[in-house]
Design a protein around this motif. Structure first.
Motif, PDB file in Angstrom:
ATOM      1  N   ASP A 265       0.832  -1.213   0.000  1.00 42.17           N
ATOM      2  CA  ASP A 265       0.000   0.000   0.000  1.00 42.17           C
ATOM      3  C   ASP A 265       0.864   1.259   0.000  1.00 42.17           C
ATOM      4  N   GLN A 266       1.996   1.232   0.729  1.00 39.85           N
ATOM      5  CA  GLN A 266       2.919   2.378   0.695  1.00 39.85           C
ATOM      6  C   GLN A 266       3.432   2.611  -0.728  1.00 39.85           C
TER       7      GLN A 266
ATOM      8  N   ARG B 193       0.801   4.165  -2.846  1.00 44.44           N
ATOM      9  CA  ARG B 193       0.530   5.569  -2.478  1.00 44.44           C
ATOM     10  C   ARG B 193       1.700   6.488  -2.769  1.00 44.44           C
TER      11      ARG B 193
END
Lengths: 342, 342
Positions: free
Chosen positions: B285-286, B289
């Motif tokens: 997810d990092q 993003r």
């Protein structure tokens, strides 16, 4: 900078003495020194003696332990989980690999998953060593976030190297590659020499393409091979993260600095078997004999070049950067004085 | 050429009927059809229904067996050796994978090594399926020699694809990539459409660089990512050769022709464990993003694009090349007439 010429044994002995003085037991010092010197001999100075002064500072300040060899826990009959307890990378990794060899032979495959371990150095060393013993070895390790995603502009991935060795005669195939286009060491080397980077190698801190090595130092480097190389680097990083529970992304530290505990993960898979033992040798020879693009440069198999350079280094010695050699011999002189003063 | 629009269930039912008519038992026909239709749905038509007419010819002439599911031999507690006995690729591979899941869970890691098996189709399908069940899966398969070595000019390597899947929420990372710069299918597609290749993609039969797709058809395609991609492709190919004893290099056949028995090797490694189960989801997810190069195109993780395309295909259907659809529906009409005539 002028390079200093030395032979492997002299370099190995120097590294060993410095490690022993830092509190490392002699056999472990020999193992760590060997990794550094073999990297020099194989033409990979970024993983060579350059790493020794930092390692000595880490031993001095407690971020590397001179005596830990790793705490072993068998999560399953073929799965060894190792807490490196901040030991020296090669000392912990070689002990872990030796421990899983019998499991690989008995069960057909075995794994060691390692955390809290210092820098392994040249990953191909371990894989080649296992292949010499008849086992296929796949090695993966994570590292500090320096590489931007394909289509991204921030350093989110390590250079996540991959080593793969497959037994063959007279020598195994040994692949040892980072999943980045270049190393951050190369960026620093270009900065030092004032030579611009090639386009496509790096981004600056704002995420813009740059050929200025000083701007790239604060930015990020590209994955190799576009979207596929990015996918491979992230996939391997995610695999290590999942299996080891080690730190990930921008939280990884301890292999390029003096002060952080090393919190990346290392993973090795050993496979026995080998119904195609003979075919592999035949196949690699066919590839080597295939028509080259340049008649003066025969087609090579991964590991061929490093092996040739290693034999040349054994016969003729190696070149060490002058300032590095000065630093190491000065440390050795201090050591000698301290011993004499005792 | 105009494409025909259809929905997944219609395409799946058509493929199943044709396979059943060729003597394949219904559950196996469903499995083989699913591989082809999911490839279409994920935007990988080179591994889709395009493969079905050849498979039907192979079933008709005996180079593919409609009923084999593979002969299993446990070489060690975590190492399953499978003789595919010329069964359908997905039927043999899914049965082998299911057989090693308990070993992977019990021992931490397990392997299946497969020979004499027909084309697997989309490799990421298998890996993703295993990751959905909480296992890391690495899949490798060899293929016909189409790729030239780095620094070489002859086709000596398969496009040797690699699939790697790592469990994460809400969906796993699924990497599925060939180790060639492009596929030979793409060369044929360019030839058909009269569109030149890009420089660096291919060599002609004499080993000279070419952008003429017709010349490239008799030549070779480039490994992806230069020396590293070549090293990876050869390393994976040598690993499969060593472990399976399957055919190698120019001796591989049976996945792109009607007449040869399929003699390549397939290898899957499953790993359980997962101390970093939660971290992997966080890490991916990092990465998603992180700042994209183009604000309109967020950074993607391997598998994201295929997953989005799959959901779109489920909702809105897929486009099949007109001539392929005609061929399949004509075969289906023949089948229906034969049934009515009985």
């Amino acid at each position: 900078m002028v390079d200093v010429h030395t032979d492997l044994l002299t370099a190995q002995a120097l590294a060993e003495r410095l490690l022993i003085t830092a509190g490392v037991p002699a056999p472990a010092a020999a193992q760590q020194a060997e990794l550094l010197v073999v990297a020099e001999a194989k033409g990979m100075p970024s993983h060579g003696l350059l790493r020794l002064p930092r390692l000595l500072r880490r031993l001095a300040n407690g971020t590397a332990s001179p005596t830990s060899t790793g705490r072993h826990h068998w999560s399953g009959p073929s799965y060894l989980t190792v807490d490196g307890e901040q030991g020296l990378g090669p000392v912990v990794a070689v002990r872990a690999l030796e421990a899983i060899v019998p499991a690989a032979e008995q069960y057909g495959v075995a794994v060691c998953s390692i955390t809290n371990n210092n820098h392994l150095g040249m990953l191909g060393y371990y894989a080649g060593r296992m292949a010499d013993r008849g086992l296929v070895c796949l090695g993966i390790t994570t590292s500090e976030a320096l590489v931007h995603p394909w289509g991204g502009t921030e350093a989110m991935l390590g250079t996540n190297p991959l080593a793969l060795a497959v037994p063959a005669r007279p020598a195994p195939l040994v692949l040892d590659m980072a999943t980045s286009q270049i190393s951050m060491g190369k960026v620093h080397d270009h900065a030092l020499r004032g030579v611009p980077l090639e386009p496509g190698w790096a981004l600056d801190a704002k995420g813009n393409e740059t050929i200025d090595p000083d701007a790239a130092k604060d930015g990020s480097i590209a994955p190799f091979g576009g979207a596929k190389g990015y996918g491979l680097g992230l996939g391997l990083g995610a695999m290590v993260t999942f299996l080891t529970g080690a730190a990930y992304g921008t939280a990884v530290g301890g292999t390029l600095d003096d002060d952080h505990l090393s919190n990346k993960g290392d993973l090795f898979i050993l496979l026995s078997g080998g119904g195609g033992r003979h075919s592999t040798t035949e196949y690699l020879d066919q590839v080597r004999r295939s028509r080259p693009a340049d008649p003066a440069s025969p087609v090579a198999v991964p590991g061929d070049g490093a092996r040739t350079r290693y034999h040349e280094s054994v016969a003729h010695g190696i070149e060490i950067a002058d300032d590095l050699w000065r630093e190491l011999t000065a440390l050795d002189a201090e050591r000698r004085e301290a011993v004499l003063a005792d």
